[in-house]
Design a protein around this motif. Structure first.
Motif, PDB file in Angstrom:
ATOM      1  N   ALA A 140     -33.012  21.871   1.566  1.00 34.58           N
ATOM      2  CA  ALA A 140     -33.218  21.628   0.138  1.00 34.58           C
ATOM      3  C   ALA A 140     -34.689  21.725  -0.248  1.00 34.58           C
ATOM      4  O   ALA A 140     -35.026  22.249  -1.317  1.00 34.58           O
ATOM      5  N   SER A 141     -35.560  21.245   0.635  1.00 37.11           N
ATOM      6  CA  SER A 141     -36.991  21.228   0.319  1.00 37.11           C
ATOM      7  C   SER A 141     -37.599  22.623   0.260  1.00 37.11           C
ATOM      8  O   SER A 141     -38.695  22.807  -0.274  1.00 37.11           O
ATOM      9  N   ALA A 142     -36.889  23.612   0.809  1.00 36.00           N
ATOM     10  CA  ALA A 142     -37.448  24.973   0.894  1.00 36.00           C
ATOM     11  C   ALA A 142     -36.697  25.986   0.043  1.00 36.00           C
ATOM     12  O   ALA A 142     -37.056  27.167   0.046  1.00 36.00           O
ATOM     13  N   ILE A 143     -35.712  25.541  -0.696  1.00 35.49           N
ATOM     14  CA  ILE A 143     -34.844  26.501  -1.379  1.00 35.49           C
ATOM     15  C   ILE A 143     -35.610  27.387  -2.360  1.00 35.49           C
ATOM     16  O   ILE A 143     -35.357  28.596  -2.454  1.00 35.49           O
ATOM     17  N   ASN A 144     -36.579  26.826  -3.066  1.00 33.91           N
ATOM     18  CA  ASN A 144     -37.347  27.632  -4.018  1.00 33.91           C
ATOM     19  C   ASN A 144     -38.217  28.666  -3.310  1.00 33.91           C
ATOM     20  O   ASN A 144     -38.422  29.779  -3.823  1.00 33.91           O
TER      21      ASN A 144
END
Length: 275
Positions: free
Chosen positions: A205-209
């Motif tokens: 989730a922390s890297a999705i962007n």
């Protein structure tokens, strides 16, 4: 000068002589006597077929050797090889190791594997899924080229680079689970002709962007967050201080004061306070 050359040659002789190619129970190995290690190697004119189990250790002339690697071209062009079981002692898969094993449907890579060579699974067209173990940092050139039946790929948090055409031609690909928090350095053609526009990428989730902004990852049709089950994090409820708990930095925690990931009884769990 001639004396020095002779001395150098003499010094190298034990190293050359230390590797011996032998057949044990139908499998060929290179035995390294000094390290007591064995590398699975090609069988020459005979091709391996059917289902094969590689043992963790082999014994030759009364000496036990640990099987630590699958050597270069060890199973290359073994078109009738359908299944293979590797021992946990294996740490490396050599270049071209399973090249054109077109009938190989599944393989479980041992947790200790840290290296996968170029072309290692080139044209394993019956392979349906692959999980790269934690500890592997790089997926080599053409490593899984034309694995056209491959539907699912799982990449570890440790992976930092995916090289040229590593997964090219994986035309049945539907899901890639990438656990790397930092987007791996990935060749633009790593997933060429693999239909990723119709596939789903699952990432932290922390890297999705970051994945959504980086080629070729952004070309996936759908990009979603990994679930707790997919990350290996277990949901856990705690209401007292009777358990031994550590944070992710290894510091003892008497009583967690906020939700988060902790180490409880040696397991990584998600702690929900007061639930």
């Amino acid at each position: 000068m001639k004396k020095h050359l002779l001395l150098l040659f003499a010094a190298l002789l034990p190293l050359v002589a230390s590797a011996e190619k032998v057949e044990i129970d139908g499998i060929w190995y290179n035995l390294v006597s000094k390290a007591k290690q064995a590398e699975v190697t090609s069988s020459g004119g005979t091709k391996y077929s059917g289902s094969i189990t590689i043992p963790a250790t082999v014994t030759y002339d009364g000496v036990a050797y640990s099987v630590t690697s699958i050597g270069e071209r060890a199973f290359s062009n073994c078109r009738s090889l359908t299944a293979i079981t590797l021992p946990e002692s294996v740490t490396s898969i050599g270049e071209w190791a399973f090249y054109y094993c077109s009938s190989l449907t599944a393989i479980t890579l041992p947790e200790g594997v840290t290296s996968i060579g170029d072309y290692a699974f080139y044209d394993c067209r019956s392979l349906t899924s692959i999980t790269i173990p934690e500890g592997v940092t790089s997926i080599g050139d053409y490593a899984f080229y034309d694995c056209r039946s491959l539907t699912t790929i799982t990449l570890p948090e440790s992976v930092t680079s995916i090289e040229f055409c590593a997964f090219e031609g994986c035309s049945s690909l539907t899901d890639v689970y990438c656990h790397a928090v930092t987007v791996p350095s990935t060749d633009i053609d790593a997933f060429y002709s693999s239909n990723i526009g119709q596939g789903t990428l699952h990432v932290p989730a922390s890297a999705i962007n970051s994945y959504k902004a980086t080629a070729p990852w952004r070309s996936f049709g759908t990009i979603v967050c990994l679930t707790d089950e997919e990350t290996g994090v277990e949901q856990f409820t705690i209401d007292n201080a009777q358990m031994t708990i550590y944070d992710l930095h290894g510091r003892r925690v008497a009583t967690p004061t906020k939700d988060g990931i902790y180490i409880v009884d040696g397991k990584k769990v998600m702690v929900k306070i007061g639930m």
